[in-house]
Design a protein around this motif. Structure first.
Motif, mmCIF file in Angstrom:
data_model
loop_
_atom_site.group_PDB
_atom_site.id
_atom_site.type_symbol
_atom_site.label_atom_id
_atom_site.label_comp_id
_atom_site.label_asym_id
_atom_site.label_seq_id
_atom_site.Cartn_x
_atom_site.Cartn_y
_atom_site.Cartn_z
ATOM 1 N N TYR A 84 0.821 -1.217 0.000
ATOM 2 C CA TYR A 84 0.000 0.000 0.000
ATOM 3 C C TYR A 84 0.853 1.266 0.000
ATOM 4 C CZ TYR A 84 -2.875 -3.756 1.889
ATOM 5 O OH TYR A 84 -3.487 -4.966 2.083
ATOM 6 N N THR A 85 2.066 1.181 0.514
ATOM 7 C CA THR A 85 2.991 2.327 0.451
ATOM 8 C C THR A 85 4.072 2.118 -0.609
ATOM 9 O OG1 THR A 85 4.278 1.379 2.273
ATOM 10 C CG2 THR A 85 2.632 3.017 2.842
ATOM 11 N N LEU A 86 4.469 0.868 -0.850
ATOM 12 C CA LEU A 86 5.525 0.601 -1.833
ATOM 13 C C LEU A 86 5.096 0.974 -3.246
ATOM 14 C CD1 LEU A 86 6.878 -2.873 -0.635
ATOM 15 C CD2 LEU A 86 7.918 -0.615 -0.291
ATOM 16 N N LEU A 87 3.863 0.642 -3.625
ATOM 17 C CA LEU A 87 3.411 0.948 -4.986
ATOM 18 C C LEU A 87 3.314 2.448 -5.240
ATOM 19 C CD1 LEU A 87 2.464 0.012 -7.756
ATOM 20 C CD2 LEU A 87 0.151 -0.234 -6.825
ATOM 21 N N PRO A 88 2.650 3.227 -4.376
ATOM 22 C CA PRO A 88 2.640 4.674 -4.606
ATOM 23 C C PRO A 88 4.037 5.287 -4.628
ATOM 24 C CG PRO A 88 0.925 4.089 -3.049
ATOM 25 C CD PRO A 88 1.761 2.859 -3.259
ATOM 26 N N ALA A 89 4.933 4.780 -3.767
ATOM 27 C CA ALA A 89 6.297 5.315 -3.733
ATOM 28 C C ALA A 89 7.007 5.059 -5.055
ATOM 29 C CB ALA A 89 7.083 4.693 -2.585
ATOM 30 N N GLU A 90 6.827 3.870 -5.622
ATOM 31 C CA GLU A 90 7.458 3.557 -6.913
ATOM 32 C C GLU A 90 6.833 4.373 -8.037
ATOM 33 O OE1 GLU A 90 10.023 1.562 -9.679
ATOM 34 O OE2 GLU A 90 10.083 2.143 -7.567
ATOM 35 N N LEU A 91 5.531 4.596 -7.993
ATOM 36 C CA LEU A 91 4.884 5.443 -8.983
ATOM 37 C C LEU A 91 5.408 6.880 -8.904
ATOM 38 C CD1 LEU A 91 1.188 4.167 -8.699
ATOM 39 C CD2 LEU A 91 2.801 3.713 -10.563
ATOM 40 N N GLU A 92 5.615 7.369 -7.699
ATOM 41 C CA GLU A 92 6.206 8.708 -7.516
ATOM 42 C C GLU A 92 7.617 8.757 -8.121
ATOM 43 O OE1 GLU A 92 4.967 11.437 -6.317
ATOM 44 O OE2 GLU A 92 3.355 10.976 -4.896
ATOM 45 N N ARG A 93 8.388 7.703 -7.877
ATOM 46 C CA ARG A 93 9.768 7.663 -8.398
ATOM 47 C C ARG A 93 9.770 7.658 -9.912
ATOM 48 N NH1 ARG A 93 13.692 4.650 -10.367
ATOM 49 N NH2 ARG A 93 12.342 2.840 -10.703
ATOM 50 N N LEU A 94 8.876 6.869 -10.506
ATOM 51 C CA LEU A 94 8.821 6.798 -11.962
ATOM 52 C C LEU A 94 8.328 8.112 -12.582
ATOM 53 C CD1 LEU A 94 7.334 3.190 -12.364
ATOM 54 C CD2 LEU A 94 9.672 3.930 -12.894
#
Length: 475
Positions: free
Chosen positions: A463-473
């Motif tokens: 739930y936090t890893l996916l949004p964080a990776e989307l932010e990075r991309l």
């Protein structure tokens, strides 16, 4: 209990156990607890209350001998703390039994039971009562909910008033009491939302589940009321021999609480509610989904029958803010919406995805499922799971949680589910865990996508890893 006690909870991070911990602390007791692992939202709630969680389970956690130990229903023989409790004959109880003895005696017990919708419906009922209390203080509720109700920011409340609202869980009570928790709550009035086969680890079949709910119905006194869903034949069977008044609710003509004119858009859901064939109210709810309108109808019906004014019901539903982990928007990143939902059963998954399809019409819906509940980890609902997931436009399935604890012949095969989806035209793949899912899926997501993460647990903090990776991309 008389006097202030030191009470230790084994398995304190379970939703009901964490709530009980806060309730006991509010009564002035000294509360300690232990668990194997803690994760939000209950770990956050315990921390906010200043109740430390001892991790992991250890005999030394009982070096200061408590007056009473509450044994969570996930705790079985072999747990090192439980073994010390038994060896030293430290007094112990279950969550449900202590809840009754400490909090329900002398109160009006209002219980929400059923396979689906309990947490949301109890939260709605609590908010209706809280709203009604602005106009008449006698309605100020105490409550215990199996999730964090966002209108309150808590899963429990304890007051000196009579109404006590409870989520009635059909899961078993403790290692020494294999009956459902809700048999301890002795309802004065109740809601029955749905009856389906679930909890395949403790119920042999649907008949066993129905027997449990029939026993629940049999606890309601003649003077009480039961508000029961009209769209499920198992509910009809379970309420057939009730001694109390039974008020059916739903979409069927002739139901006591009948929903008509149901419409939905991104602003929520609206409908007309009839009571015994007469107009009762125009209701609106800022949540998607026919199932949520039905939950709200059940809560409205029970509250109205207990004397709550229609104006308070309308105001409460219009301002209801859902429950943590129920259709909860976790992030909006570069036009991609990430939503978390508590998924434990194919029917619940189907209703969640239907609601999201209606609410986010025209957008691609990607479902990420972790088979984690004791039902979903088994192959008993493999075909039903395919049918439910077909509503999504794309599906990713994680490996079965703690698959080694399920006998191989009973274990869900995620690849079989994915293959069933692909045969019927829905792209689907199996990826081992949260890390693999984030790595593969995040680069594929595009603006406008809606991602539904379906699990009843921590799911590797996706739930936090996916949004964080989307932010990075998005960079």
């Amino acid at each position: 209990m008389t006097g202030k006690k030191h009470i230790h909870l084994i398995g304190i991070c379970g939703t009901a156990m964490a709530s009980l911990a806060g309730m006991l602390q509010a009564q002035g007791h000294t509360v300690t607890g232990s668990d194997a692992a803690a994760y939000p939202p209950m770990s956050d709630q315990l921390a906010a209350m200043g109740i430390a969680v001892m991790q992991p389970y250890a005999e030394r956690n009982l070096d200061v001998t408590p007056d009473l130990v509450v044994v969570g229903n996930a705790i079985s023989r072999g747990n090192v703390e439980l073994e010390r409790v038994l060896d030293e004959r430290i007094p112990f109880s279950s969550m449900a039994a202590l809840l009754h003895d400490e909090f329900l005696v002398g109160r009006e017990s209002l219980v929400v039971a059923g396979t689906h919708g309990k947490t949301t419906t109890t939260s709605m009922l609590a908010w209706i009562y809280e709203t009604a209390a602005k106009y008449d203080a006698k309605f100020a509720p105490s409550f215990l909910i199996g999730g964090v109700a966002e209108n309150f920011g808590a899963s429990f409340m304890v007051r000196a008033t009579r109404p006590f609202l409870l989520e009635g869980d059909e899961y078993d009570t403790a290692f020494f009491d294999k009956g459902p928790k809700f048999l301890h709550y002795f309802p004065d009035a109740a809601i029955l939302t749905h009856v389906e086969f679930d909890h395949a680890d403790i119920y042999d079949d649907l008949n066993a589940v129905k027997t449990a709910f029939k026993r629940f119905v049999n606890l309601i006194p003649r003077r009480g009321r039961l508000v029961a869903y009209d769209g499920n034949v198992n509910v009809t069977e379970c309420v057939a021999k009730a001694f109390c008044a039974v008020e059916r609710y739903g979409l069927a003509p002739g139901s006591y609480w009948r929903v008509t004119g149901l419409t939905a858009d991104e602003g929520g859901t609206r409908w007309t509610l009839e009571r015994d064939g007469e107009f009762f109210a125009e209701l609106k709810l800022p949540m998607p989904g026919e199932h949520n309108a039905l939950n709200a109808t059940a809560a409205a019906g029970l509250a109205a029958g207990q004397g709550v004014a229609v104006e308070a019901i309308k105001e409460a539903l219009a301002t209801f803010r859902s429950v943590k982990r129920r259709l909860e928007v976790r992030a909006e990143v570069n036009g991609i919406t990430v939503i978390e939902d508590f998924a434990h059963h194919p029917t619940a998954i189907r209703e969640t995805l239907r609601a999201l399809k209606a609410s986010y019409a025209g957008r691609r819906l990607v479902a990420i499922l972790e088979p984690r509940s004791n039902t979903l980890r088994r192959n008993v609902f493999e075909e039903a799971l395919v049918d439910s997931l077909l509503i999504a436009d794309q599906v990713v399935i994680a490996g079965v949680f703690k698959s080694e604890s399920i006998p191989e012949h009973e274990r869900l095969e995620p690849e079989a589910v994915a293959a069933g989806l692909r045969v019927r035209g829905t792209p689907a793949q199996v990826l081992a865990d949260a890390g693999a899912i984030v790595k593969v899926l995040a680069p594929e997501l595009k603006s406008g996508d809606v991602v539904a993460i379906l699990s009843n647990g921590g799911f590797g903090d996706i739930y936090t890893l996916l949004p964080a990776e989307l932010e990075r991309l998005a960079g």
